[in-house]
Design an enzyme around this catalytic site. Structure first.
Site, PDB file in Angstrom:
ATOM      1  N   GLN A 146       1.367  -1.259  -0.320  1.00 21.24           N
ATOM      2  CA  GLN A 146      -0.069  -0.050  -0.262  1.00 21.24           C
ATOM      3  C   GLN A 146       1.115   1.724   0.148  1.00 21.24           C
ATOM      4  OE1 GLN A 146      -3.838  -0.393   0.213  1.00 21.24           O
ATOM      5  NE2 GLN A 146      -2.624  -2.100  -0.680  1.00 21.24           N
ATOM      6  N   GLY A 168     -11.953   3.164   3.572  1.00 23.64           N
ATOM      7  CA  GLY A 168     -11.088   1.577   3.014  1.00 23.64           C
ATOM      8  C   GLY A 168     -10.050   2.669   2.415  1.00 23.64           C
ATOM      9  N   HIS A 169      -8.689   2.234   1.749  1.00 25.63           N
ATOM     10  CA  HIS A 169      -7.399   2.696   0.477  1.00 25.63           C
ATOM     11  C   HIS A 169      -8.384   2.891  -0.617  1.00 25.63           C
ATOM     12  CE1 HIS A 169      -7.025  -1.499  -1.181  1.00 25.63           C
ATOM     13  NE2 HIS A 169      -8.141  -1.536  -1.143  1.00 25.63           N
ATOM     14  N   ASN A 170      -8.221   4.347  -1.107  1.00 26.07           N
ATOM     15  CA  ASN A 170      -8.581   5.408  -2.155  1.00 26.07           C
ATOM     16  C   ASN A 170     -10.264   5.620  -2.069  1.00 26.07           C
ATOM     17  OD1 ASN A 170      -6.657   2.666  -2.808  1.00 26.07           O
ATOM     18  ND2 ASN A 170      -6.553   4.844  -3.836  1.00 26.07           N
TER      19      ASN A 170
END
Lengths: 339, 339, 339
Positions: B198, B239-241
């Site tokens: 990540q 969450g990511h992004n």
């Protein structure tokens, strides 16, 4: 180092009757399925009665009816689970938490710490806060300004009391819990959020337990309140100005939004939610992942949601759910036309 | 020590009109129900209008129509709740957080800390990180490598910025929040999970607020982004992004999965979820515990779930839900046959 | 300081084929949409195939069929996403975590710390606990008594292992996670809750990953168990005595209540819940926010809930849901009467 007790000794200590050999020695506790000789098990749920024949337990806590046919020493209790819980505390390892303040702790000059309290490493305690007799403040806890930790409380580790949090006696708080953070008070003002100051506190009654990573926000003007003996599991969210009645238990990941009022002896299932400003009466049971969307005035069990289905069938039911009103209207219309 | 203000003084400071005695002194704020003489309350919701007669408040902030009949001094505002929020900040206790670095803090040699910032006890700050003017980093915070904390930010206590987290100005983060942890990126590879690095960061705009124990993962390749004035309550998972538009507010326990894109001025209810890779347009409202399963292109209110029912009735409806498709097919079949 | 690799070098290192100029230099990785010259992207999802023409990436990892028409150097992989994940690790910044114990750490006299382990600032480690070779214990972690941290584990920061937590090798735990807190064991006894001692521990297999602010309670009598390569996202709640099979992944905010048994290679969606004492077989998929209310014996996908609707339509369907049983009974009755 391991404690040993006789069945008769345990019976005397906890007010139970012995049936069978009272001199058998007990060095530990276990489930019936896993117990070995020298261990004590319990039989509370009749479903496990057939394990009495096969268990290795030397002593089993059970009801009198079961005890008559038990092949081992029985400790007879009206409530075997509660009796077992009491006995099991004898076998709980006790951590070494001596009275005194760890040298690394940072304590405000005007904080008052009872000399019998244990303050662990990396703890900080703010202005005007009090820690009572025999309280245990584990490593990494942060206690802000104007807090009270009652006698016999235990903050296991990394607990945060932000500000104006007042704990009664014997409150137990697990790691990561945050009490007294700002309530989520916002006013929309010319296209931007305006933060509403959160001037209240949190009051927690005697004998409450607060789970790991659970949050209890402080009130906006009045306090957020947990009455005595409230039991909160992990990952719970309690909004500002919520009030939870005595002896209520909430399971993991449940939540109560701002100003909700939950009665006494309620059971709130895992992941269940209570909308803000609602009232739930005493002795209500909310099943897991249900959403309480209106006040509850009658004791009883309440639910929302749909049952688990295989995904293909679920998709069909879900599609029909969207059409429900239309379908029913159509049918009624059809009925009318055909009549 | 307690601040005192006159009604006229408050009116002048916040641009309000006074009706009644402007010289009355105010030493605190309270709800209408709880207010005592010397305190200021507010009337925003018409439902509470009848409390005007019984409140002990010496001054009440209200709309002009209500003020005409008010038995006490009125401060007249177009938006009484927002005006009250501003006044209440005068009565908020201010913690003592002087500029400087606590002697216990561990700061990387190449970190840059503004001389007006407050760094509390047991704080660690990693390589190449910056802390801006007047920022407050409370006890037990961990700031990893390559982070930026803008001017006027406040990390209350025990906040973690893992790595590559860049906060704008005046961002307020509550205890236990974790920003910049690894996104949940996994590839199944020959029967085992392979971790996907990540490499992105987290960017948080000016004036955002992040609740207690809320998590915002860093991006896989690009960044996770909160635009300005985003307000996140406690126990939220981002969450990511994910990208969240300016002025959007999310209530406790809600979540947005990876790469979801939420618009501006949205309101996401408590416990609601947004699936990954979806887009939600500006000004969408998602009610509590709803699951957003498809992109939303029109402003408005959206819901899923079923209403709360007593458990016995719910069981019947739930059983019918499973049969819905079959039941409707059967009825249509029946209709056909009968026609 | 930036690492540089040639396409041919990457191909050799990871067992891939090169199509095109193998000497092109790569200094970073990016999405196809964001990539600039000197960067490497990947094409796994055919939906993004049209980005091949416009991307600035100098090298793209892709399948052989896509590589034939690619305008840049291609690294050919059967599974481009997994190959990309491996390559991306080369570009991951590595924090400086030297072997040794930070001077602020508080370690019990009988704890055993491998000389190659890194123990960060403000860490406390309790009696009889072990930390293995090359393990990294980040700032603010609390490790209680009788814990084992296996070789190569990484506890990023502010992780708590309460007591009797045994981690295998290479377990990665994100900030705020709490392992080994008391399970939620209560017996009602004469109108008050009686706490049931939680005497078990937590066992975590090799290569597991535990997300930020996730909780795993320790067992009541036996242990709570995660088999190898289990992947838990953030904000998850795992009750006491749960067992999770190898290679299962659970998404954010999901939960498993006490004594649930989840199989191998399961996927549990975000916010999904599993009731206590249930069993889920291998390779079951639970969609987001579903509640598992009965044991699952067949692999496959399972769901509950209703689809997202605009609120006005939803209200109509929700009202009909409450009437479902009555409506169906009425119609059947009506059918009977009319026939």
């Amino acid at each position: 180092m391991t404690a040993t007790f006789t069945a008769a000794g345990l019976a005397q200590r906890f007010g139970l009757d012995v049936m069978g050999d009272g001199e058998v020695a007990i060095e530990g506790v276990a489930t019936l399925a896993a117990a070995k000789p020298g261990q004590l098990g319990f039989l509370a749920n009749p479903r496990y009665r057939n394990q009495l024949a096969s268990t290795g337990a030397s002593v089993v806590v059970m009801r009198v009816d079961d005890a008559r046919e038990a092949p081992m020493t029985a400790l007879v209790a009206r409530d075997p689970y509660a009796a077992f819980a009491r006995i099991a505390t004898l076998f709980e390892p006790v951590a070494d938490q001596p009275a005194g303040i760890h040298e690394s702790a940072v304590i405000a000059a005007d904080a008052v710490i009872d000399s019998s309290a244990h303050i662990g490493p990396f703890v900080s305690i703010g202005a005007r806060s009090h820690v009572g007799a025999s309280a245990v403040i584990g490593p990494g806890c942060v206690i802000g300004d104007d807090c009270v930790v009652g006698a016999g409380c235990e903050l296991i580790a990394r607990v945060t009391l932000v500000t104006r949090v007042r704990l009664g006696q014997r409150v137990r708080i697990h790691p990561g819990a945050v009490l007294g953070a700002d309530g989520f008070g916002l006013a929309m003002d010319e296209g931007r959020w305006l933060k509403v100051p959160q001037l209240g506190g949190v009051v927690v009654g005697d004998d409450c337990e607060i789970g790991a990573n659970t949050c209890i926000d402080r009130g906006a003007l009045d306090d957020t309140v947990l009455e005595e003996d409230v039991r909160l599991d992990n990952q719970i969210q309690i909004g500002h100005n919520v009030r939870i009645g005595a002896h209520t238990a909430m399971a993991g990941c449940s939540a109560a939004a701002g100003s909700a009022k939950i009665g006494r002896y309620c059971l709130i299932g895992g992941g269940a939610g209570v909308l803000g400003h609602l009232e739930i009466c005493d002795q209500a049971v909310i099943t897991a992942m249900s959403l309480v969307t209106h006040s509850i005035r009658e004791p009883g069990e309440y639910s929302s949601g749909t049952p688990l289905m295989d995904n293909r069938s679920w998709r069909k039911s879900a599609a029909r759910f969207k059409q429900l009103d239309k379908l029913f209207r159509g049918m009624r219309g059809g009925d009318k036309e055909s009549s």
